[in-house]
Design a protein around this motif. Sequence first.
Motif, mmCIF file in Angstrom:
data_model
loop_
_atom_site.group_PDB
_atom_site.id
_atom_site.type_symbol
_atom_site.label_atom_id
_atom_site.label_comp_id
_atom_site.label_asym_id
_atom_site.label_seq_id
_atom_site.Cartn_x
_atom_site.Cartn_y
_atom_site.Cartn_z
ATOM 1 N N PRO A 42 -8.747 -2.330 -19.458
ATOM 2 C CA PRO A 42 -8.204 -1.254 -18.454
ATOM 3 C C PRO A 42 -7.755 -2.069 -17.687
ATOM 4 O O PRO A 42 -6.931 -2.571 -17.608
ATOM 5 C CB PRO A 42 -9.778 -1.487 -17.537
ATOM 6 N N ARG A 44 -6.802 -1.132 -14.882
ATOM 7 C CA ARG A 44 -6.786 -2.100 -13.743
ATOM 8 C C ARG A 44 -7.152 -3.857 -13.490
ATOM 9 O O ARG A 44 -6.257 -4.712 -12.747
ATOM 10 C CB ARG A 44 -8.219 -1.940 -12.957
ATOM 11 N N TRP A 46 -4.080 -5.264 -14.584
ATOM 12 C CA TRP A 46 -3.373 -5.297 -14.889
ATOM 13 C C TRP A 46 -2.908 -6.166 -13.705
ATOM 14 O O TRP A 46 -1.437 -6.901 -13.352
ATOM 15 C CB TRP A 46 -2.554 -5.037 -15.553
ATOM 16 N N GLU A 47 -2.842 -5.091 -12.622
ATOM 17 C CA GLU A 47 -2.922 -5.373 -11.067
ATOM 18 C C GLU A 47 -3.769 -6.438 -10.433
ATOM 19 O O GLU A 47 -4.402 -6.780 -9.507
ATOM 20 C CB GLU A 47 -3.684 -3.812 -10.740
ATOM 21 N N LEU A 48 -4.931 -7.244 -11.309
ATOM 22 C CA LEU A 48 -5.236 -8.243 -10.225
ATOM 23 C C LEU A 48 -4.661 -9.183 -9.924
ATOM 24 O O LEU A 48 -3.354 -9.642 -10.846
ATOM 25 C CB LEU A 48 -6.872 -8.913 -11.566
ATOM 26 N N THR A 56 -14.711 -7.989 -11.169
ATOM 27 C CA THR A 56 -13.741 -6.464 -10.338
ATOM 28 C C THR A 56 -13.836 -5.231 -11.066
ATOM 29 O O THR A 56 -14.046 -4.755 -10.388
ATOM 30 C CB THR A 56 -13.219 -7.680 -9.051
ATOM 31 N N VAL A 57 -13.284 -5.762 -11.856
ATOM 32 C CA VAL A 57 -12.880 -3.993 -12.360
ATOM 33 C C VAL A 57 -14.340 -3.896 -13.064
ATOM 34 O O VAL A 57 -15.464 -4.019 -13.545
ATOM 35 C CB VAL A 57 -12.019 -4.337 -14.222
ATOM 36 N N SER A 83 -13.228 1.963 -21.478
ATOM 37 C CA SER A 83 -12.177 0.612 -21.228
ATOM 38 C C SER A 83 -11.522 0.139 -21.172
ATOM 39 O O SER A 83 -10.921 -1.222 -20.591
ATOM 40 C CB SER A 83 -12.403 1.462 -19.787
#
Length: 88
Positions: A42, A44, A46-48, A56-57, A83
Amino acid sequence: MSVLLGYVDHAEELASRFLQCFPKNRVSAQAALNHEYFSSLPPRLWELQDMSSIFTVPNVKLQTESGDSIQVCARKNSHGKASSGSKH
């Protein structure tokens, strides 16, 4: 190379790029992150922020494999797309 790598999409090719005898021929960590092996994760993830939990994703959970190892995977979203790959 392990026969098991052949069962995971793109794993054998990525592993062979890491296992080059000469350092200048090895894939860099940054280039490896852009490899197709990781493409089904997912966005997301890569944004952690550092030290943030991957759990948390949405839809990311642990899934047991045969043997003692554990893998991270995600369920299909409402659009029917995975995902995250269950093989990573």
